[in-house]
Design an enzyme around this catalytic site. Sequence first.
Site, PDB file in Angstrom:
ATOM      1  N   TYR A 142     -10.534  -2.300  -9.936  1.00  0.00           N
ATOM      2  CA  TYR A 142     -10.055  -2.164  -8.558  1.00  0.00           C
ATOM      3  C   TYR A 142     -10.635  -0.871  -8.002  1.00  0.00           C
ATOM      4  CZ  TYR A 142      -6.716  -1.367  -4.710  1.00  0.00           C
ATOM      5  OH  TYR A 142      -6.131  -1.131  -3.484  1.00  0.00           O
ATOM      6  N   ASP A 197     -16.383   5.099 -10.301  1.00  0.00           N
ATOM      7  CA  ASP A 197     -15.147   5.254  -9.543  1.00  0.00           C
ATOM      8  C   ASP A 197     -14.175   6.019 -10.439  1.00  0.00           C
ATOM      9  OD1 ASP A 197     -12.720   5.114  -8.345  1.00  0.00           O
ATOM     10  OD2 ASP A 197     -12.782   2.973  -7.911  1.00  0.00           O
ATOM     11  N   LYS A 219      -6.583  10.717  -6.042  1.00  0.00           N
ATOM     12  CA  LYS A 219      -5.402  11.025  -6.863  1.00  0.00           C
ATOM     13  C   LYS A 219      -5.297  12.523  -7.206  1.00  0.00           C
ATOM     14  CE  LYS A 219      -5.201   6.273  -8.550  1.00  0.00           C
ATOM     15  NZ  LYS A 219      -4.052   5.626  -7.977  1.00  0.00           N
TER      16      LYS A 219
HETATM   17  C1  LIG Z   1      -9.999   3.283  -9.671  1.00  0.00           C
HETATM   18  C2  LIG Z   1      -9.436   3.292  -8.282  1.00  0.00           C
HETATM   19  N1  LIG Z   1     -10.269   3.324  -7.232  1.00  0.00           N
HETATM   20  C3  LIG Z   1      -9.837   3.356  -5.979  1.00  0.00           C
HETATM   21  C4  LIG Z   1      -8.488   3.345  -5.705  1.00  0.00           C
HETATM   22  C5  LIG Z   1      -8.030   3.388  -4.282  1.00  0.00           C
HETATM   23  O1  LIG Z   1      -7.390   4.599  -4.018  1.00  0.00           O
HETATM   24  P1  LIG Z   1      -6.316   4.688  -2.819  1.00  0.00           P
HETATM   25  O2  LIG Z   1      -5.153   3.875  -3.247  1.00  0.00           O
HETATM   26  O3  LIG Z   1      -6.044   6.162  -2.747  1.00  0.00           O
HETATM   27  O4  LIG Z   1      -6.985   4.175  -1.617  1.00  0.00           O
HETATM   28  C6  LIG Z   1      -7.568   3.307  -6.768  1.00  0.00           C
HETATM   29  C7  LIG Z   1      -6.114   3.274  -6.552  1.00  0.00           C
HETATM   30  O5  LIG Z   1      -5.545   2.738  -5.699  1.00  0.00           O
HETATM   31  C8  LIG Z   1      -8.056   3.289  -8.078  1.00  0.00           C
HETATM   32  O6  LIG Z   1      -7.240   3.242  -9.134  1.00  0.00           O
HETATM   33  N1  LIG Z   2      -3.455   0.665  -9.215  1.00  0.00           N
HETATM   34  C1  LIG Z   2      -3.304   1.272  -7.944  1.00  0.00           C
HETATM   35  C2  LIG Z   2      -4.037   2.550  -7.966  1.00  0.00           C
HETATM   36  O1  LIG Z   2      -4.440   3.058  -8.943  1.00  0.00           O
HETATM   37  C3  LIG Z   2      -1.872   1.494  -7.667  1.00  0.00           C
HETATM   38  C4  LIG Z   2      -1.611   2.211  -6.388  1.00  0.00           C
HETATM   39  C5  LIG Z   2      -1.377   1.274  -5.259  1.00  0.00           C
HETATM   40  O2  LIG Z   2      -2.220   0.432  -4.992  1.00  0.00           O
HETATM   41  O3  LIG Z   2      -0.353   1.426  -4.595  1.00  0.00           O
END
Ligand SMILES: Cc1ncc(COP(=O)(O)O)c(C=O)c1O
Ligand SMILES: N[C@H](C=O)CCC(=O)O
Length: 426
Positions: A142, A237, A265
């Site tokens: 993701y 990522d 994060k």
């Molecule tokens: C590996 C990874 N990339 C991108 C994202 C997207 O980050 P955000 O939720 O801050 O948009 C997340 C988490 O949601 C993630 O775990």
């Molecule tokens: N797995 C997602 C990010 O790492 C969890 C956060 C979210 O989407 O709310």
Amino acid sequence: MTHSETLFEQAQKYIPGGVNSPVRAFRGVGGTPVFFKHAEGAYLYDEDDRRYIDFIGSWGPMILGHSDPRIKAALHAQVDLGVGYGAPTAIETEMAKKVCELVPSIELVRMVNSGTEATMSAIRLARGYTGRDKIVKFEGCYHGHVDSLLVKAGSGALTLGVPNSPGIPASLAEHTITLDYNDIDQVRETFKDIGNQVAAIIVEPVAGNMNCIPPVPGFLEGLREVCDEHGTVLIFDEVMTGFRVSLGGAQGFYGVKPDLTALGKVIGGGLPVGAFGGKREIMEHISPLGPVYQAGTLSGNPLAMTAGLTTLNAISEPGFHDKLTEKTNKVRDGLKAAADEAGIPLTVQSAGAMFGFFFTSEPSVTTFEQVMACDVERFKKFFQGMLKEGIYLAPSAFEAGFTTAALSDDDIEFTLAAARKVMATL
Ligand SMILES: Cc1ncc(COP(=O)(O)O)c(C=O)c1O
Ligand SMILES: N[C@H](C=O)CCC(=O)O
């Protein structure tokens, strides 16, 4: 009714599904999401004044634990100075310098407001730089809710059964090729045919959105080789793994340098921050230096930079990650021992300060297919049992868990005692 139940009922009247991000809705485990009002150190406190040991840490950012006094003091001081100017500030340069020092492959970095913005911008840059459209990602990874990347995606998309989201034009999705995580032979075969059309490979260097799957030896190294051979941009990522798997992220830990890195994060210390950076030659294609447009009204705002930089300075203290990894290993080994004692087949995996557990008799889980074959019903029972015992785990069988510096040996023992009790009931 508990306060959480009442609040969830009210929330659903005004917010889709009652939540502002889908995995929070507890659809992956059933029941009502817990509403929190306060957090301190390793603990979350809910609206009914129940305490939980937190293994989510706001989905990763809270590596120091909650309400860290250093972050609170720095934020209070910045609030007194002003919360944002929409113009350059010295702290942005300090932050950029720190990121360039810590992340091995980053020579120039641009701040954004979320991990999604970071991966979206990195993909656009890779396409603009190479003049190619296709991108390669891996099933179950993701990368935020970016149109091009919400194809066979992990996290909430997988939990809710919508890995290919409606709303994304087929003409865009057709440029995304999805391959199997940890299968470098498949990548090499695919590139024999279309390598010269692929702008970027984007990968979670440790997959954390289909539980926790470290790369098998040779996978990341192989991606580096394939990208070098075909003039493709390699994007790590590291939104989740950055500053967590090691101080230099997964790239520091595994010794493989991508061309671009997406961060999020931990880099924001709990405030909304993301960043993307990498080789100077590529980053110089971003506006205003180059033609690839990217912008943000609140990007680099001083509150977010303050929380992030204070966090990065704190985790740079010698031995920080060794201690954190040691705690994670204790949790990992203790969960496995609790399952063994109860005769429950369980595999627990970790990388630095992230971990995941799979109800399976496979000795290790390295593929998406293996993840999907795990016993999700048993996960749900375990999750609910642990929640009752005051342990807050990620509410989905497809999310990684996180440890924080605030977690004490007593907290770990408390958690493992709860695990022994709950495993005995499964
Ligand atoms: C590996 C990874 N990339 C991108 C994202 C997207 O980050 P955000 O939720 O801050 O948009 C997340 C988490 O949601 C993630 O775990
Ligand atoms: N797995 C997602 C990010 O790492 C969890 C956060 C979210 O989407 O709310």
